[in-house]
Scaffold this motif. Structure first.
Motif, mmCIF file in Angstrom:
data_model
loop_
_atom_site.group_PDB
_atom_site.id
_atom_site.type_symbol
_atom_site.label_atom_id
_atom_site.label_comp_id
_atom_site.label_asym_id
_atom_site.label_seq_id
_atom_site.Cartn_x
_atom_site.Cartn_y
_atom_site.Cartn_z
ATOM 1 N N ILE A 122 -11.589 5.004 -3.525
ATOM 2 C CA ILE A 122 -12.334 4.949 -2.263
ATOM 3 C C ILE A 122 -11.643 5.761 -1.164
ATOM 4 O O ILE A 122 -12.291 6.441 -0.389
ATOM 5 C CB ILE A 122 -12.484 3.469 -1.818
ATOM 6 N N GLU A 123 -10.317 5.685 -1.141
ATOM 7 C CA GLU A 123 -9.591 6.285 -0.020
ATOM 8 C C GLU A 123 -9.606 7.814 -0.080
ATOM 9 O O GLU A 123 -9.304 8.403 -1.125
ATOM 10 C CB GLU A 123 -8.131 5.795 -0.056
ATOM 11 N N LYS A 124 -9.971 8.431 1.017
ATOM 12 C CA LYS A 124 -9.905 9.902 1.116
ATOM 13 C C LYS A 124 -8.456 10.280 1.398
ATOM 14 O O LYS A 124 -7.741 9.540 2.070
ATOM 15 C CB LYS A 124 -10.783 10.395 2.287
ATOM 16 N N ILE A 125 -8.052 11.441 0.924
ATOM 17 C CA ILE A 125 -6.633 11.802 1.051
ATOM 18 C C ILE A 125 -6.217 11.875 2.538
ATOM 19 O O ILE A 125 -5.124 11.440 2.901
ATOM 20 C CB ILE A 125 -6.299 13.102 0.276
ATOM 21 N N GLU A 126 -7.135 12.329 3.407
ATOM 22 C CA GLU A 126 -6.785 12.457 4.837
ATOM 23 C C GLU A 126 -6.458 11.089 5.427
ATOM 24 O O GLU A 126 -5.421 10.898 6.061
ATOM 25 C CB GLU A 126 -7.947 13.086 5.640
ATOM 26 N N SER A 127 -7.384 10.106 5.193
ATOM 27 C CA SER A 127 -7.163 8.783 5.794
ATOM 28 C C SER A 127 -6.005 8.058 5.102
ATOM 29 O O SER A 127 -5.216 7.361 5.744
ATOM 30 C CB SER A 127 -8.443 7.949 5.730
ATOM 31 N N GLY A 128 -5.875 8.243 3.783
ATOM 32 C CA GLY A 128 -4.791 7.573 3.039
ATOM 33 C C GLY A 128 -3.428 8.055 3.498
ATOM 34 O O GLY A 128 -2.498 7.260 3.672
ATOM 35 N N MET A 129 -3.315 9.356 3.735
ATOM 36 C CA MET A 129 -2.025 9.901 4.184
ATOM 37 C C MET A 129 -1.713 9.425 5.614
ATOM 38 O O MET A 129 -0.577 9.127 5.943
ATOM 39 C CB MET A 129 -2.024 11.437 4.116
ATOM 40 N N GLN A 130 -2.756 9.346 6.459
ATOM 41 C CA GLN A 130 -2.560 8.830 7.833
ATOM 42 C C GLN A 130 -2.040 7.401 7.784
ATOM 43 O O GLN A 130 -1.099 7.036 8.476
ATOM 44 C CB GLN A 130 -3.907 8.793 8.575
ATOM 45 N N LYS A 131 -2.672 6.566 6.929
ATOM 46 C CA LYS A 131 -2.245 5.161 6.813
ATOM 47 C C LYS A 131 -0.794 5.090 6.344
ATOM 48 O O LYS A 131 -0.016 4.260 6.793
ATOM 49 C CB LYS A 131 -3.132 4.417 5.800
ATOM 50 N N THR A 132 -0.478 5.972 5.398
ATOM 51 C CA THR A 132 0.867 5.958 4.820
ATOM 52 C C THR A 132 1.906 6.345 5.873
ATOM 53 O O THR A 132 2.926 5.665 6.043
ATOM 54 C CB THR A 132 0.924 6.925 3.614
ATOM 55 N N VAL A 133 1.616 7.425 6.598
ATOM 56 C CA VAL A 133 2.572 7.863 7.636
ATOM 57 C C VAL A 133 2.727 6.759 8.680
ATOM 58 O O VAL A 133 3.844 6.406 9.084
ATOM 59 C CB VAL A 133 2.103 9.184 8.296
ATOM 60 N N ASN A 134 1.616 6.144 9.080
ATOM 61 C CA ASN A 134 1.677 5.053 10.052
ATOM 62 C C ASN A 134 2.565 3.921 9.563
ATOM 63 O O ASN A 134 3.351 3.367 10.313
ATOM 64 C CB ASN A 134 0.271 4.498 10.298
ATOM 65 N N TRP A 135 2.414 3.571 8.279
ATOM 66 C CA TRP A 135 3.214 2.475 7.717
ATOM 67 C C TRP A 135 4.709 2.823 7.792
ATOM 68 O O TRP A 135 5.524 2.001 8.206
ATOM 69 C CB TRP A 135 2.808 2.173 6.269
ATOM 70 N N TYR A 136 5.037 4.066 7.428
ATOM 71 C CA TYR A 136 6.462 4.450 7.462
ATOM 72 C C TYR A 136 6.978 4.509 8.896
ATOM 73 O O TYR A 136 8.127 4.142 9.157
ATOM 74 C CB TYR A 136 6.701 5.767 6.714
ATOM 75 N N LEU A 137 6.129 4.922 9.828
ATOM 76 C CA LEU A 137 6.583 4.956 11.221
ATOM 77 C C LEU A 137 6.925 3.541 11.696
ATOM 78 O O LEU A 137 7.882 3.341 12.420
ATOM 79 C CB LEU A 137 5.495 5.559 12.121
ATOM 80 N N LYS A 138 6.131 2.561 11.233
ATOM 81 C CA LYS A 138 6.382 1.171 11.652
ATOM 82 C C LYS A 138 7.545 0.547 10.895
ATOM 83 O O LYS A 138 8.219 -0.343 11.401
ATOM 84 C CB LYS A 138 5.130 0.318 11.387
ATOM 85 N N ASN A 139 7.758 0.975 9.660
ATOM 86 C CA ASN A 139 8.692 0.239 8.786
ATOM 87 C C ASN A 139 9.946 1.005 8.384
ATOM 88 O O ASN A 139 10.745 0.471 7.619
ATOM 89 C CB ASN A 139 7.964 -0.194 7.506
ATOM 90 N N MET A 140 10.117 2.213 8.874
ATOM 91 C CA MET A 140 11.224 3.043 8.385
ATOM 92 C C MET A 140 12.577 2.331 8.536
ATOM 93 O O MET A 140 13.455 2.475 7.692
ATOM 94 C CB MET A 140 11.239 4.369 9.150
ATOM 95 N N ARG A 141 12.730 1.534 9.579
ATOM 96 C CA ARG A 141 14.024 0.859 9.769
ATOM 97 C C ARG A 141 14.311 -0.189 8.713
ATOM 98 O O ARG A 141 15.447 -0.534 8.454
ATOM 99 C CB ARG A 141 14.070 0.192 11.149
ATOM 100 N N ASN A 142 13.259 -0.753 8.093
ATOM 101 C CA ASN A 142 13.454 -1.853 7.110
ATOM 102 C C ASN A 142 13.570 -1.372 5.677
ATOM 103 O O ASN A 142 13.653 -2.175 4.766
ATOM 104 C CB ASN A 142 12.260 -2.827 7.162
ATOM 105 N N ILE A 143 13.488 -0.048 5.461
ATOM 106 C CA ILE A 143 13.488 0.381 4.058
ATOM 107 C C ILE A 143 14.683 1.289 3.750
ATOM 108 O O ILE A 143 15.364 1.742 4.634
ATOM 109 C CB ILE A 143 12.176 1.087 3.656
#
Ligand SMILES: NC(=O)c1ccc[n+]([C@@H]2O[C@H](COP(=O)([O-])OP(=O)(O)OC[C@H]3O[C@@H](n4cnc5c(N)ncnc54)[C@H](O)[C@@H]3O)[C@@H](O)[C@H]2O)c1
Length: 334
Positions: free
Chosen positions: A313-334
């Protein structure tokens, strides 16, 4: 119904647990994981209902026996594996031990357990082996995508170990009737992936203002599947998949490594611009190519689409945006 998930503290397994819990609220989940460097136990909320985590190796026969007879699972999904190609090139024996020998111990112990279960349970029982399109090897630009009938032609120790596990699983079906199903997915992306892997590595390098390394000329092509789409495909396979069969799971999102790196930099430029507004693209540098680097991966997912009505279902544009957003929020915990 109780499900035993192995490798559930890793990237795909932890995403799967969340989606499985959301879909089947009351079913017991056992997560067996040895917790290697790629795991992150924080990926799974501690307080989820009917969930138990057990630290251990799938190759530990006594531990696995105890788990099977105590919890009596109806379904086993094996995500557990060493997964980083570069590490397999440096230390192939670790991959052979973990992905072949430990796996053999595991499937054999599961097979003994299955043989002793009650007839009704025996018929419904499934063992899902999670595999990778790397087993098929590399395609040229104009060649047709691999189907489930394509021969295995591995080019690195990781893919060789995963292909071996598939052969073992298939042999357990042919020899003992053990109800395995093999799923063969293309490259996954999304939240929870270790920063050694291509996409998180690009994001992390950019945010730390380090070089963004791209192997060779960056022209290798990969088909990127959003991890949630992969997990939903697995849920369909659990319901409709036929024992002894393999199913390709792809996304039709073919893109070169260089194009993807440039795209991720563009997303970062918008979501987290540098103070001087210079693009993160300036950090991209080409490095020596990986030995045995496959040129192109592409798989034909017609079989799963017909058998289960699944489609990504996920388009590559929206999936990559979601992924980058997740890393921006969580980079300190990983
Ligand atoms: N990530 C991808 O793009 C991709 C694509 C296709 C298939 N796969 C397959 O999917 C599965 C999961 O991949 P991932 O990316 O989540 O990997 P990952 O490296 O993020 O996680 C693997 C997990 O398995 C655990 N593990 C490894 N060996 C174990 C053992 N012997 N006993 C118990 N636990 C063990 C690790 O501790 C880790 O938590 C693997 O089998 C991989 O080959 C991955």
């Amino acid at each position: 119904m109780t499900i035993l998930i192995t490798g559930g503290a890793g990237f795909i397994g932890s995403n799967f647990i969340k989606i499985w819990r959301h879909t089947f609220k009351n079913r017991k989940i056992i997560n067996l994981d040895k917790l290697n460097y790629a795991s992150n136990i924080k990926n799974i909320p501690i307080k989820i209902k009917n969930y138990e985590f057990i630290k251990g190796n799938i190759g530990n026969v006594n531990l696995v026996k105890n788990i099977l007879y105590k919890y009596e699972p109806d379904l086993i999904i094996n995500f557990a594996a060493e997964t980083h190609v570069d590490k397999s090139i440096l230390n192939p024996k670790i991959f052979a031990q973990n992905n072949i020998m430990d796996f053999l111990n595991f499937i054999e112990t599961c097979k003994y357990y299955w043989e002793k279960t009650h007839k009704d349970k025996k018929e419904k029982f499934r063992f899902i082996q999670i595999s990778t399109d790397e087993i098929y090897g590399s395609l040229k630009q104009n060649e047709k995508p691999f189907t489930e009938k394509s021969i295995y032609k591995t080019n690195n120790p990781y893919s060789a170990s995963k292909a071996s596990a598939n052969h073992i699983a298939q042999s357990f079906f042919q020899t003992y009737g053990f109800p395995i199903i093999i799923t063969i997915s293309t490259n996954n992306y999304g939240p929870h992936q270790h920063t050694e892997k291509f996409i998180p590595k690009i994001i992390k390098s950019a945010l730390n203002n380090n070089i963004i390394p791209i192997y060779g000329d960056g022209q290798q092509i990969r088909d990127w599947l959003f991890v949630k789409d992969h997990c939903n495909a697995l849920i369909k396979i659990i319901k409709y998949g036929i024992p002894g069969e393999s199913y390709n799971i792809g996304a039709n999102n073919e893109i070169t490594n260089l194009e993807l790196a440039l795209f991720l930099c563009e997303i970062l430029d918008k979501l987290y611009p540098r103070k001087n507004y210079e693009s993160y693209k300036t950090n991209i540098k080409f490095t020596n190519d990986r030995p045995g680097h496959d040129t192109r991966y592409s798989i034909d997912s017609t079989k799963i689409q017909i058998a289960t009505q699944w489609k990504p279902i996920e388009k590559i544009e929206s999936g990559m945006q979601k992924t980058v957003n997740w890393y921006l929020k969580n980079m300190r915990n990983i």
